[in-house]
Design a protein around this motif. Structure first.
Motif, short mmCIF file in Angstrom:
data_model
loop_
_atom_site.label_atom_id
_atom_site.label_comp_id
_atom_site.label_asym_id
_atom_site.label_seq_id
_atom_site.Cartn_x
_atom_site.Cartn_y
_atom_site.Cartn_z
N SER A 87 13.76 4.11 -4.83
CA SER A 87 14.67 4.78 -3.90
C SER A 87 14.08 4.85 -2.50
O SER A 87 14.78 4.59 -1.51
CB SER A 87 14.98 6.20 -4.39
OG SER A 87 15.61 6.15 -5.63
N ALA A 88 12.80 5.18 -2.40
CA ALA A 88 12.16 5.30 -1.08
C ALA A 88 12.06 3.95 -0.38
O ALA A 88 12.37 3.82 0.80
CB ALA A 88 10.78 5.93 -1.24
N ALA B 62 0.84 -1.21 0.00
CA ALA B 62 0.00 0.00 0.00
C ALA B 62 0.87 1.26 0.00
O ALA B 62 0.61 2.20 -0.76
CB ALA B 62 -0.94 -0.01 1.20
N TYR B 63 1.90 1.27 0.84
CA TYR B 63 2.82 2.41 0.90
C TYR B 63 3.50 2.63 -0.45
O TYR B 63 3.58 3.75 -0.95
CB TYR B 63 3.86 2.15 1.98
CG TYR B 63 5.01 3.13 1.99
CD1 TYR B 63 4.85 4.41 2.49
CD2 TYR B 63 6.27 2.76 1.51
CE1 TYR B 63 5.91 5.30 2.49
CE2 TYR B 63 7.33 3.65 1.53
CZ TYR B 63 7.15 4.91 2.02
OH TYR B 63 8.20 5.80 2.02
N THR B 64 3.96 1.55 -1.06
CA THR B 64 4.62 1.63 -2.35
C THR B 64 3.68 2.17 -3.42
O THR B 64 4.05 3.02 -4.23
CB THR B 64 5.15 0.24 -2.76
OG1 THR B 64 6.02 -0.23 -1.74
CG2 THR B 64 5.89 0.29 -4.07
N GLY B 65 2.45 1.70 -3.43
CA GLY B 65 1.46 2.17 -4.39
C GLY B 65 1.15 3.65 -4.24
O GLY B 65 1.04 4.39 -5.23
N VAL B 66 1.03 4.11 -3.01
CA VAL B 66 0.74 5.52 -2.75
C VAL B 66 1.91 6.40 -3.19
O VAL B 66 1.72 7.43 -3.83
CB VAL B 66 0.40 5.74 -1.26
CG1 VAL B 66 0.38 7.21 -0.91
CG2 VAL B 66 -0.95 5.11 -0.94
N VAL B 67 3.13 5.98 -2.85
CA VAL B 67 4.31 6.75 -3.24
C VAL B 67 4.42 6.82 -4.76
O VAL B 67 4.66 7.89 -5.33
CB VAL B 67 5.59 6.14 -2.63
CG1 VAL B 67 6.85 6.74 -3.24
CG2 VAL B 67 5.59 6.32 -1.12
N PHE B 68 4.20 5.69 -5.43
CA PHE B 68 4.30 5.65 -6.89
C PHE B 68 3.25 6.56 -7.54
O PHE B 68 3.56 7.38 -8.40
CB PHE B 68 4.13 4.22 -7.38
CG PHE B 68 4.26 4.08 -8.87
CD1 PHE B 68 5.51 3.96 -9.45
CD2 PHE B 68 3.14 4.10 -9.70
CE1 PHE B 68 5.65 3.85 -10.82
CE2 PHE B 68 3.28 3.99 -11.07
CZ PHE B 68 4.53 3.86 -11.64
N ALA B 69 1.99 6.41 -7.11
CA ALA B 69 0.91 7.20 -7.71
C ALA B 69 1.10 8.69 -7.45
O ALA B 69 0.93 9.51 -8.36
CB ALA B 69 -0.43 6.74 -7.16
#
Length: 62
Positions: free
Chosen positions: A42-43, A8-15
Motif C-alpha cells: 500500500s505504501a 531500502a525504503y521498502t525493506g524498512v517499511v516491511f520490517a
C-alpha cells in the motif's frame, strides 16, 4: 541508484511493520508478516501513484 533507495525504503517499511505488529499487537509472526506485506504494498504503490499524478498535473494545476 534510485532503485536501491526504493528497495531500502521498502525493506524498512516491511520490517518496521512486522516487528510493531508482532510486539505491540501481540500477533503471531504469520499475521505480522501478512500485515507488513499489505502495508508495504500500500505504501509503495501509493507513493508511485502520487508521483504519477504530480507528474501529470503540470504547472498551474491545483
Amino acid at each position: 541508484m534510485r532503485w536501491l533507495a526504493v528497495l531500502a525504503y521498502t525493506g524498512v517499511v516491511f520490517a518496521f511493520g512486522a516487528v510493531v505488529w508482532h510486539w505491540v499487537m501481540g500477533k503471531s509472526w504469520d499475521d505480522s508478516l501478512s500485515f507488513a506485506l499489505t502495508m508495504t504494498v500500500s505504501a509503495v504503490v501509493g507513493q508511485w501513484i502520487a508521483a504519477v499524478i504530480r507528474r501529470r498535473a503540470g504547472r498551474g494545476d491545483g
